[in-house]
Scaffold this active site. Structure first.
Site, mmCIF file in Angstrom:
data_model
loop_
_atom_site.group_PDB
_atom_site.id
_atom_site.type_symbol
_atom_site.label_atom_id
_atom_site.label_comp_id
_atom_site.label_asym_id
_atom_site.label_seq_id
_atom_site.Cartn_x
_atom_site.Cartn_y
_atom_site.Cartn_z
ATOM 1 N N ASP A 1 -24.822 -15.483 6.505
ATOM 2 C CA ASP A 1 -24.889 -16.534 7.522
ATOM 3 C C ASP A 1 -24.051 -17.763 7.187
ATOM 4 O O ASP A 1 -23.995 -18.699 7.958
ATOM 5 C CB ASP A 1 -26.340 -16.944 7.791
ATOM 6 C CG ASP A 1 -27.020 -17.552 6.568
ATOM 7 O OD1 ASP A 1 -26.314 -17.923 5.609
ATOM 8 O OD2 ASP A 1 -28.247 -17.657 6.565
ATOM 9 N N ASP B 1 -26.014 -18.085 2.085
ATOM 10 C CA ASP B 1 -25.286 -17.086 1.316
ATOM 11 C C ASP B 1 -23.926 -17.588 0.838
ATOM 12 O O ASP B 1 -23.059 -16.776 0.471
ATOM 13 C CB ASP B 1 -25.088 -15.819 2.166
ATOM 14 C CG ASP B 1 -26.405 -15.190 2.566
ATOM 15 O OD1 ASP B 1 -27.270 -15.060 1.692
ATOM 16 O OD2 ASP B 1 -26.568 -14.848 3.745
ATOM 17 N N CYS C 1 15.842 -20.608 4.227
ATOM 18 C CA CYS C 1 15.668 -22.019 4.614
ATOM 19 C C CYS C 1 14.328 -22.519 4.103
ATOM 20 O O CYS C 1 14.217 -23.628 3.560
ATOM 21 C CB CYS C 1 15.722 -22.168 6.134
ATOM 22 S SG CYS C 1 17.339 -21.837 6.879
ATOM 23 N N CYS D 1 16.069 -19.070 8.706
ATOM 24 C CA CYS D 1 15.831 -17.845 7.950
ATOM 25 C C CYS D 1 14.863 -18.128 6.816
ATOM 26 O O CYS D 1 14.481 -19.274 6.573
ATOM 27 C CB CYS D 1 17.133 -17.267 7.391
ATOM 28 S SG CYS D 1 17.898 -18.308 6.133
ATOM 29 N N ASP E 1 -26.086 -9.124 4.020
ATOM 30 C CA ASP E 1 -27.372 -9.769 3.811
ATOM 31 C C ASP E 1 -28.296 -9.291 4.929
ATOM 32 O O ASP E 1 -27.834 -8.980 6.037
ATOM 33 C CB ASP E 1 -27.197 -11.289 3.868
ATOM 34 C CG ASP E 1 -28.522 -12.013 3.773
ATOM 35 O OD1 ASP E 1 -29.253 -11.759 2.810
ATOM 36 O OD2 ASP E 1 -28.819 -12.809 4.677
#
Length: 738
Positions: A625, A629, A16, A13, A427
């Protein structure tokens, strides 16, 4: 600091996961610890000079769980398969014992024959059968009490241990009393069948949960199955078959029709078409010639070819993709923080409610058995498994679907942020356009056109700008011999300068000419005409005098216009950003249907523009790209990097598009919306289930309707609540991209 991933076994769970995180964070030298319940993994950052890997494993072991270093994913899958098989066997055995127990305890009440020997020793046989069931589910008791004693915390196992254990111990107490001749207690006071069936249904729930959880990681298993086991390699002039794990960089490998490419590499000899759909999502086979790259895991369709291995082992594209997806599936979305906080206090709160209901009904005179029934029902129905599965299962399925479409979403936070994005900045060069410009016009003001091209290409052959290749290629086509250039200097966003012999050359934008005090009045009409056609114009000056200009055109990518239109339909504001002048940018934007343009922007100014939009309260995505960038991608709330087939591990991007297809931006946004919808549905039902189930289990309906929830029904409800949440996440597999 060092980062490591640990495989965890034994979690049941969300609490845990919280307990394990707490155990790890207590160790000196831990910078961060994050545990994912659904993926059963721990992601730890620590100081290797202070602690060792074994210290981490030992700490998790003391908390009652098993941990191992991240190894081959296939081994992990084998371990999960074994765990599922063990749960199935335990459930079958416990259900058989529980059914026999139910028969001998209730059979005579409904007219079924029960042997006299069994009737005379009913308490003993019920005790033995129930004990057998408890042995099948012993792990709940060990982990539950170990966590309580060592960690001073309670978890789902604690609730099960207390609920089932209370029914079992009370029945044992009654059995002992009966064996010693107590006439006030009888078979009607035994709760062995409750304890047995409770544990059986909990084991059933855990088995079904394990089965469905394995389905959420189907994407990982599918990718792992792409890896061939053997490869044909040429060593010392001899062909031999070896294990893929034995391949080394530089090996020459032969791939025949129908075989999978074992690792990444570059084609040396031969021709073929290769099906890369399992990696990129692109259904059309890709032709491969000499010097083309091939990706490990793809299928060779037609011809035979030889290639040189350039990436092996964990460096291959497939291995990188698997690692990125595993990390994404193990990460936490911000929305999960609320669930984690609630899970941390949920179990103690449930214990308080269970004891309160127990004493409340006893004080009202309903008796010990009545109070015990509500106590057990509350403990069992409130196990917070569904709460812990709500978010991570949806994340696992969502990121898996994305990977199948050639989209790598690197973490769960990105999946959530993508839905909140309002502005998407593209871009221009290499993103909206192909990034392969070609020379279209040469205008000379003092020399012939070939001389203009010669000077321009000579200066640009040192540059890495996409426009440089266009000039150099144009010169090569005309067999123009380039001049030597000294003192070359690239000026980002402006152009480049250098010296050739006694001449100083400057090539670039209007801004570069202005900075160097070079007059460009003679070129104004040409600039206006060419830029209006969507062409990028570079001005060329020699020794401070403008001598000509060169125009290049970068064509739009396939589907760019379609992608922009779909994003606008989704309500996203689209902005195109470029270092080009406004006229050129406007012409390209008009073709795409983009209204907002940011032109004449230097690389560093892209970050400032993004920050300005963010300061106005907008969530911003940037698509570029992934190399030029990188700063803008990092600054954006959601950085989307366009990969190039094999370049998938772009550090700056939150989302990586393996294919060069901008429609994948649409898919990423839409899939994010769909995944977040499923997460909210899961959280709603997890919360709603507990808010409704706990009061009913506590007996709130009893004074009005006489209805009291049977603990066995609580066990069934608890089990299927988790399965329903995982099942809802698996429904995401029906997703169809727009």
């Amino acid at each position: 600091m060092k980062k490591i991933t640990l495989n965890i076994s034994g979690m049941h769970c969300a609490s845990c996961a919280t307990n394990i995180e707490g155990a790890l964070k207590k160790i000196s030298g831990i910078a961060s610890a994050r545990v994912n319940f659904a993926s059963e993994s721990a992601y730890v950052e620590y100081d290797p000079e202070k602690i060792k890997n074994n210290d981490l494993i030992a700490a998790i072991g003391k908390a009652g769980y098993r941990a191992s270093l991240e190894g081959a994913s296939l081994n992990r899958e084998e371990e999960r398969a074994k765990e599922t098989k063990d749960l199935k066997l335990k459930f079958i055995i416990s259900m058989i014992l529980s059914s026999v127990l139910m028969y001998i305890s209730m059979g005579s009440c409904v007219g079924l024959p029960v042997h006299k020997f069994l009737m005379d020793n009913m308490a003993l046989f019920q005790f033995l059968l129930a004990s057998g069931v408890l042995i099948c589910g012993y792990q709940f008791f060990i982990r539950g009490f170990m966590t309580l004693v060592r960690m001073h915390r309670a978890n789902m196992d604690t609730l099960v241990a207390l609920g089932v254990g209370s029914a079992y111990l009370y029945s044992l107490f009654v059995s002992v009393a009966i064996w010693f001749g107590n006439k006030h207690l009888g078979m009607q006071d035994l709760y062995y069948e409750v304890a047995a069936f409770l544990l059986s249904f909990i084991l059933l729930g855990k088995y079904l949960e394990a089965v469905t959880r394995r389905k959420t990681s189907q994407a990982i298993r599918t990718l792992m199955n792409l890896r061939p086991k053997m490869a044909t390699v040429i060593r010392l002039g001899i062909e031999e078959k070896i294990l893929v794990e034995e391949l080394k960089m530089g090996d020459i490998i032969i791939v025949k029709p129908g075989q999978r490419v074992p690792v990444d590499g570059r084609v040396l000899e031969g021709y073929s078409s290769v099906d890369e759909s399992m990696i990129t999502g692109e259904s059309i086979p890709v032709e491969k010639n000499i010097d083309d790259m091939v990706i490990g895991g793809t299928i060779n369709k037609t011809g035979t070819f030889k290639f040189r291995a350039t990436k092996v082992g964990r460096e291959t594209t497939l291995a990188q993709i698997i690692k990125l997806i595993e990390e994404a599936q193990g990460s936490k979305a911000p929305v999960q923080e609320l669930a984690d906080k609630i899970a941390g206090i949920f179990v103690p709160a449930v214990l308080v409610i269970a004891f309160a209901s127990f004493f409340f009904w006893i004080l009202l005179g309903k008796g010990f058995a009545f109070g015990l029934t509500t106590f057990i029902a509350v403990l069992i129905i409130a196990c917070p498994c569904s709460l812990g599965l709500a978010t991570p299962t949806a994340v696992m399925v969502g990121t898996g679907i994305a990977a199948g479409n050639g989209i790598i979403i690197k973490n769960a936070a990105s999946l959530q942020v993508a839905r909140e994005v309002k502005v998407i900045i593209f871009d221009k060069t290499g993103t909206l356009t192909e990034g392969k410009p070609r020379v279209t016009d040469i205008v000379s003001y003092s020399q012939n056109e070939d001389e203009i091209l010669k000077w321009a290409a000579s200066i640009e052959k040192w540059s890495e700008h996409p426009l440089a290749d266009a000039l150099v290629n144009a010169a090569e086509i005309k067999n123009i011999v380039l001049n030597d250039v000294e003192r070359f200097e690239s000026l980002p966003g402006k152009g480049a300068i250098g010296r050739s012999g006694n001449s100083e050359i400057a090539l670039g934008s209007r801004r570069l000419m202005q900075d160097r005090g070079i007059g460009i009045k003679i070129s104004e009409k040409d600039l206006e005409r060419l830029q209006g056609q969507g062409k990028t114009v570079m001005l060329l000056a020699k020794n401070g005098q403008l001598i000509g200009l060169i125009a290049v055109r970068d064509n739009l990518k396939n589907f760019s216009k379609e992608a922009v239109h779909k994003l606008q339909t989704m309500g996203k504001d689209i902005i195109m950003i470029t270092g080009d002048n406004y006229r050129t940018a406007q012409a390209i934007a008009k073709e795409l249907g983009i209204v907002k343009i940011l032109a004449d922007v230097l690389p560093k100014e892209k970050v400032e523009e993004i920050r300005r939009l963010q300061n106005s309260g907008l969530k911003v995505a940037f698509v570029g790209d992934g190399v030029n960038d990188a700063p803008a991608i990092s600054q954006a709330d959601l950085g989307i990097a366009i990969g190039t087939g094999t370049d998938v591990a772009i550090e700056s991007g939150d989302v990586i598009l393996i294919k060069n297809d901008l429609r994948d931006v649409v898919t990423a946004m839409d899939l994010s919306r769909y995944a977040m919808k499923k997460i909210k549905q899961n959280l709603f039902w997890a919360f709603f289930y507990n808010l409704l189930g706990i009061p009913i289990a506590a007996g709130v309906l009893y004074p009005f309707t006489g209805f009291l929830l049977n603990p066995v029904i609580s066990g069934v409800a608890m089990a299927f609540s988790s399965i329903s949440v995982v099942g809802n996440s698996l429904l995401m597999k029906r997703y169809k991209r727009n």
